[in-house]
Design a protein around this motif. Structure first.
Motif, PDB file in Angstrom:
ATOM      1  N   THR A  71      94.494  64.251  71.356  1.00  0.00           N
ATOM      2  CA  THR A  71      95.148  63.766  72.576  1.00  0.00           C
ATOM      3  C   THR A  71      94.244  63.713  73.799  1.00  0.00           C
ATOM      4  N   ALA A  72      93.121  64.440  73.800  1.00  0.00           N
ATOM      5  CA  ALA A  72      92.352  64.582  75.038  1.00  0.00           C
ATOM      6  C   ALA A  72      90.854  64.497  74.792  1.00  0.00           C
ATOM      7  N   ILE A  73      90.155  64.030  75.822  1.00  0.00           N
ATOM      8  CA  ILE A  73      88.695  64.036  75.861  1.00  0.00           C
ATOM      9  C   ILE A  73      88.272  64.781  77.113  1.00  0.00           C
ATOM     10  N   VAL A  74      87.355  65.726  76.944  1.00  0.00           N
ATOM     11  CA  VAL A  74      86.750  66.422  78.075  1.00  0.00           C
ATOM     12  C   VAL A  74      85.343  65.869  78.254  1.00  0.00           C
ATOM     13  N   VAL A  75      85.000  65.502  79.480  1.00  0.00           N
ATOM     14  CA  VAL A  75      83.627  65.081  79.779  1.00  0.00           C
ATOM     15  C   VAL A  75      83.070  66.040  80.815  1.00  0.00           C
ATOM     16  N   GLY A  76      81.983  66.718  80.463  1.00  0.00           N
ATOM     17  CA  GLY A  76      81.369  67.689  81.350  1.00  0.00           C
ATOM     18  C   GLY A  76      80.518  67.033  82.420  1.00  0.00           C
ATOM     19  N   PRO A  77      80.024  67.825  83.375  1.00  0.00           N
ATOM     20  CA  PRO A  77      79.262  67.279  84.504  1.00  0.00           C
ATOM     21  C   PRO A  77      78.038  66.473  84.088  1.00  0.00           C
ATOM     22  N   SER A  78      77.402  66.870  82.983  1.00  0.00           N
ATOM     23  CA  SER A  78      76.192  66.178  82.550  1.00  0.00           C
ATOM     24  C   SER A  78      76.471  65.020  81.606  1.00  0.00           C
TER      25      SER A  78
END
Length: 365
Positions: free
Chosen positions: A245-252
């Motif tokens: 259900t979800a995608i996390v995209v980090g700062p880099s």
């Protein structure tokens, strides 16, 4: 191929933050060079457009503290143009009148403000700096400007006894939603488990207080109450299920199925600078590794409770932390051969002292 399209993009814009919360979910190594190389505005705009094309509807602008990004209004405008419903997840300390109005005019849809405790001194001690007054001002400004307001309070042994005060504060601030998520033990919370773990009695009193509040207030405030995994006997579907259900995209720019996935050895994280979100969601090993049920070990594989497609195996990062194997049955499950480790973790907290979130990894970890 994945079973569905994602509905949520969690954009961790920066790991920098003026607060030092001892339960922060950010990686322990936030001072590493790879986290300082933050995505540029154009990169985020492209990610938002690709997310909407992939089926995403909701965007969480979070961190760290997302308001440390000077381009935040431009990012809100890009989210609006892409057709995403945007929520700002903020500590509130930088939510000035001028900046708040700029965000509203740029198209921001919703504001969530964290409060560590309804008691000013306790709030500031938990947060690691003086922040309570500015949080309350930010919450009031949020409503004055017409934003929907969510108050978030991460619960643990050192603030759970103030649950009724927390509920009343949310009502006073005219919040539409109150998130009472008991601490989950990864990131900095794992370091501070001995100081944060609540008692079963505290959790019972808290749940009873929430129920009384719901009956009295009705739909005026939507209260989300989430028990800590380590006080349960069946796991939750972490992030709705790995890669579901979800995608996390980090700062880099690293794309993750969950915020703690960086802890899993051998998991090669794709980066949005090099791959499209479509490829990341449909083709990358990181999102496919624990998706579905084929990867499951026993007793998950032949679960007598038929929960394979209910909890999707629970939390992979928790399984890794407690068993050393990310593919093991989540020890929260009472059928796990390692469930005794979860039961043992419920012992009363043994210290009141915190190891505060910091740029450098603490020596004791």
């Amino acid at each position: 191929m994945p079973p569905s399209r994602p509905s949520t993009l969690i954009a961790e814009l920066s790991y920098q933050c003026p607060l030092h919360c001892p339960y922060c979910s950010n990686p322990l190594e936030i001072g590493d060079a790879r986290y300082r190389d933050e995505l540029a505005s154009d990169d985020w705009v492209r990610v938002f457009e690709q997310a909407r094309a992939l089926g995403v509807l909701q965007l969480a602008l979070t961190g760290g503290e997302p308001m440390l990004r000077r381009d935040l209004p431009a990012l809100c405008a890009a989210a609006r143009d892409a057709g995403l419903y945007s929520s700002l997840i903020t500590a509130g300390t930088l939510f000035s009148d001028e900046r708040a109005r700029a965000l509203r005019d740029a198209g921001l849809d919703h504001v969530q403000i964290s409060i560590q405790s309804p008691d000013p001194q306790e709030n500031d001690r938990i947060a690691g700096n003086r922040s309570f007054a500015s949080k309350i001002d930010a919450a009031r400004l949020t409503r004055e400007l017409g934003f929907p307001l969510t108050i978030n309070c991460v619960l643990h042994r050192q603030n759970l006894d103030r649950i009724e005060e927390i509920l009343e504060l949310a009502l006073t601030l005219d919040a539409q939603r109150l998130e009472l998520a008991n601490t989950q033990y990864y990131g900095w919370a794992a370091v501070n488990q001995d100081a944060l773990m609540p008692t079963a009695e505290q959790l019972q009193r808290g749940e009873e207080a929430v129920q009384r509040f719901r009956e009295r207030v009705g739909p005026r405030v939507d209260v989300l109450w989430v028990l800590p995994d380590l006080h349960e006997d069946l796991p939750k579907p972490c992030m709705g299920g790995w890669g579901r259900t979800a995608i996390v995209v980090g700062p880099s720019g690293d794309a993750l199925p969950c915020q703690a996935a960086t802890t899993i050895p051998g998991l090669e994280l794709p980066n949005v600078r090099e791959h499209s979100l479509e490829w990341i969601w449909t083709e990358s090993d990181a999102f496919a590794r624990f998706r579905g049920t084929d990867w499951m070990q026993e007793p998950c594989r032949s679960c007598p409770l038929g929960r394979q497609e209910v909890d999707w195996g629970g939390c992979r990062c928790q399984a890794l932390r407690l068993t050393g194997d990310a593919a093991a049955t989540d020890p929260v499950c009472r059928l796990s051969p390692h469930h005794d480790r979860v039961v043992a973790a419920r012992e009363p907290a043994r210290t009141d002292e915190f190891v505060y979130r910091a740029i450098r990894r603490p020596a004791r970890v």
